[in-house]
Design an enzyme around this catalytic site. Sequence first.
Site, PDB file in Angstrom:
ATOM      1  N   GLU A 237       0.881  -1.170   0.000  1.00 60.38           N
ATOM      2  CA  GLU A 237       0.000   0.000   0.000  1.00 60.38           C
ATOM      3  C   GLU A 237       0.915   1.215   0.000  1.00 60.38           C
ATOM      4  O   GLU A 237       1.664   1.440   0.948  1.00 60.38           O
ATOM      5  CB  GLU A 237      -0.899   0.003   1.233  1.00 60.38           C
ATOM      6  CG  GLU A 237      -1.839   1.193   1.272  1.00 60.38           C
ATOM      7  CD  GLU A 237      -2.406   1.436   2.650  1.00 60.38           C
ATOM      8  OE1 GLU A 237      -2.311   2.592   3.121  1.00 60.38           O
ATOM      9  OE2 GLU A 237      -2.914   0.477   3.261  1.00 60.38           O
ATOM     10  N   CYS A 274      -3.937   6.960   5.666  1.00 65.04           N
ATOM     11  CA  CYS A 274      -3.807   6.671   4.243  1.00 65.04           C
ATOM     12  C   CYS A 274      -5.104   6.921   3.493  1.00 65.04           C
ATOM     13  O   CYS A 274      -5.099   7.044   2.265  1.00 65.04           O
ATOM     14  CB  CYS A 274      -3.346   5.230   4.032  1.00 65.04           C
ATOM     15  SG  CYS A 274      -4.383   4.006   4.837  1.00 65.04           S
TER      16      CYS A 274
END
Length: 487
Positions: A237, A274
């Site tokens: 990620e 995020c």
Amino acid sequence: MIETTAEPIADTTAEAVDAMVAAAATAAPAWAEFGAAGRARVLEGIADRLDGRATELLALARHETRLPEARLTGELRRTTFQLRLFAETVRDGRYLDVRIDTADDHWPMGAPRPDLRRMNIPLGPVVNFAASNFPFAFSVPGGDTAAALAAGCPVIVKASPGHPALSRAAGAIITEVLDENRAPRGTFGLVFGVDAGVRVLTHPAVTAAAFTGSTRGGRALFDIANARPKPIPFYGELGSVNPVFVTAAAAQSRPDEIAAGLLTTLSASAGQLCTKPGLIALPDPSPLLEELARTTPEPTGQLLNDAIEAGFIGAVEQLRAHPAVRILSGGASGRTLLLTTRAQDVLADPEALTQEMFGPAALVVTYRDADELFALARAVSGQLTVSVFGDDTDDIARTLLTRGVDVAGRVLWNSWPTGLSVTYAQQHGGPYPATTAPTATSVGTASIARFLRPVVYQSVPAALLPPELRDDNPLSIPRSVNGARAQ
């Protein structure tokens, strides 16, 4: 007692790394055969031990990360919930995806069908590169570790330099629980230092890797994983600006509501999430733009550490230096900063104006009409999330939702992307550059699939089959038999 010494933790030596990976490779078949009940018991035991030592763990986390106690308490609760949810998943057995096709001499394709029995099996030792912004949920005892252990894979965690003492304490708890349950030695390991992490990643016995962090760091590790003589899956990620598209109808009818929600979302955890929206598209003129321009956001709290603060300041300064960008509101005394530019400027220079700012800041992008809004949506690259604020009868919103599906793993309607829930259906991933593996998720029970691979047994005698594939189904695994659901 948890070790709370302030002494620095030395980087793990190459010799220690090699010994740790060798132990993981030896443990892999034994941990895979430890059984659903045994692995579930370990996962629940880790959760119980974390809860039981919460006071000490939270003190370490507060000291090392600058995060407020309320945030850390909630994150620890999420982490132990996640471990218990994976224990339930292991016991249920659905993640094995057992499919049985019995032999059929009259199979319509024109040739007999052999007896085929398919199930998922563990990949083997996994390396998990822990994140800095979630010292529990995406770190040593977090989702990647839980998913790997649940799948039947030994896991070696590369600790984040942002909270080393907490990482060591959490690692000690995991090791204690494994030992108490007589799990094979080598099922869990913990390394410190960049070189140690790279050495684990490149070791021939390691079969998969998971990463949460920056685009630059993640891409470097992804390239290393693919350059190995035997490449391995790398589930990274990397980064996302999580664009929010507000239609003219929504901006006109709900300016106060959307403005308040946006500012709350941007300030959550000081913007160090995020899933924080970093690009907000809204019409000009509109009451919503006016509301954001005159607002004075509340203080957001501290950034995690000096390195993250320096990175955030650098990203903001770079964006502010762009000739098409100006300040819309905020930014002083640790308050949320809203910068602004026009859609036509983003379309002219998308790479410079769609960079992630990991902290309490976002870029408000104004558009003149629907065509410009659609062009902006088409210019956005792979994302973790796309949010659309509109009305149910709004054709513009319908088009934006379709575009969101093209570029993101999670598409939201009239809601904000932070507050990611750990569930059975969750998808936390997306096309590159948001992640290196758009078919996977790093949150939710489906994340266990990253550390499994399917294998089919063809025409194998019943006595030689794993119990999950036998006709009598002694483990009561949910499965498909000749295309029909069966127990």
